[in-house]
Motif scaffolding. Structure first.
Motif, PDB file in Angstrom:
ATOM      1  N   GLY A  70       3.066 -11.183   6.707  1.00  0.00           N
ATOM      2  CA  GLY A  70       4.088 -10.176   6.966  1.00  0.00           C
ATOM      3  C   GLY A  70       3.583  -8.963   7.714  1.00  0.00           C
ATOM      4  N   GLN A  72       4.324  -8.144   3.408  1.00  0.00           N
ATOM      5  CA  GLN A  72       5.103  -8.798   2.351  1.00  0.00           C
ATOM      6  C   GLN A  72       4.314  -8.728   1.039  1.00  0.00           C
ATOM      7  N   LEU A  98      10.199 -10.391  -3.534  1.00  0.00           N
ATOM      8  CA  LEU A  98       8.982 -11.088  -3.134  1.00  0.00           C
ATOM      9  C   LEU A  98       8.970 -12.537  -3.617  1.00  0.00           C
ATOM     10  N   VAL A 126      10.436 -14.997  -1.095  1.00  0.00           N
ATOM     11  CA  VAL A 126       9.899 -15.119   0.259  1.00  0.00           C
ATOM     12  C   VAL A 126       9.658 -16.569   0.665  1.00  0.00           C
TER      13      VAL A 126
END
Length: 346
Positions: free
Chosen positions: A57, A118, A324, A327
């Motif tokens: 990310g 991320q 999260l 993801v």
């Protein structure tokens, strides 16, 4: 802390990793409030270009949690946006506006030991030169936050393509690619005053969004069919400027063939060519190729006020919101083209 890491080709996972911490005097630690999943993330993960355990990310915004002793422009508690790369701001490349070429710079998650966006927090090198302070509502306003997050990469990248292609008021422009960057290029071309904007893609929903962003025409076609229909739409003359926002050989060749003699292609798609593109049409028609990786930090002072005022808004790109833990599913959905772009709140 928790962060998304690369496991194997096509697969990421949420794992516990060492906490982000100050390592150099110019560092800051940013607690992530929102992060994005980018098409280039999919390319790196899908093609196995990461090392196992590498952070993922590069799009995020958040709050400064800690600063090194050399940081003077930021304070703990500041809301900030991070462009997709960090840079020192004072080397010869940075001073020339090419912050993505900084000798002491890097991209989140790609440099050895660097944090990815991320995750719950990120160590930001060269914090004064890299981070951009935001109004507090950029983190809390549900409309504004996605629009600001688009400034971490895709909106300035679309803008970079339009600048590179020399789009001017009255121009006719073709944008090849209906992903987030291509749609942002449509938005940027409209902002630049293009009279006609032809969005070329294959996904009906994305082409509808292109119309909302300012496209005058949409074209669901590829290859020779796209060439023929672009020629028909321009009476055989070609467009003044084209944007290539995919990174593949067919997309670049379509953009080149669509451009009139003496025109310019702005190419910003992350290259993942399986075969070398045919540059013959560019050579024989003096079509210029300009573009490359976008120096996002250079454009933020110009674009951020318009985004905060609501006159430049790419927030509609985000059609998936999760945490999260979501993801991996977001990567899968984006790879399957059922989601355009994911917004993640840790």
């Amino acid at each position: 802390m928790r962060a998304v890491v690369y496991e194997r080709p096509g697969r990421v996972a949420l794992r516990t990793v060492p906490d982000a911490r100050i390592e150099r005097p110019g560092d800051a630690v940013v607690r992530v409030a929102a992060a994005g999943v980018c098409g280039s993330d999919l390319i790196f993960v899908g093609r196995g270009l990461y090392q196992a355990g590498q952070r993922c990310g590069h799009e995020f915004l958040g709050v400064v949690e800690e600063t090194g002793r050399a940081v003077t422009a930021l304070r703990v508690g500041d809301a900030v946006l991070a462009p997709f790369c960090w840079a020192d701001g004072d080397c010869r490349h940075c001073l020339a506006g090419l912050l993505t070429s900084c000798a002491d710079g890097g991209v989140w998650g790609l440099g050895e030991g660097s944090d990815g966006g991320q995750g719950e927090a990120v160590r930001v090198p060269h914090a004064d030169a890299t981070l951009v302070r935001l109004p507090a509502e950029a983190l809390t306003d549900r409309r504004l936050a996605p629009a600001v997050l688009a400034l971490a990469d895709v909106l300035p990248t679309g803008h970079h393509a339009v600048v590179a292609a020399g789009v001017r008021p009255g121009s006719t422009v073709a944008v090849v690619g209906d992903g987030a960057v291509g749609l942002c290029a449509v938005l940027a071309a409209a902002r630049a005053g293009a009279e006609r904007i032809i969005a070329v893609g294959s996904h009906p929903g994305r082409l509808r969004l292109a119309l909302r962003f300012g496209a005058t025409d949409t074209l669901a076609a590829r290859g020779a069919d796209a060439d023929r229909r672009l020629a028909e739409l321009t009476d055989g003359h070609g467009v003044d400027a084209a944007v290539e926002a995919v990174g593949t050989t067919p997309a670049l060749e379509t953009a080149i063939r669509a451009t009139r003699p003496g025109g310019t292609v702005g190419f910003v798609g992350l290259p993942h060519h399986d075969t070398a593109p045919d540059l013959g049409p560019a050579f024989f028609h003096n079509v210029a190729l300009r573009g490359g990786i976008a120096p996002v930090r250079r454009y933020l002072p110009e674009l951020l006020p318009e985004v905060c005022a609501g006159s430049l808004d790419a927030g509609a790109l985000f059609d998936f919101t999760g945490t999260l833990a979501d993801v991996p599913a977001a990567y899968d959905a984006m790879s399957g083209r059922t989601v355009l772009k994911a917004l993640i709140r840790p």
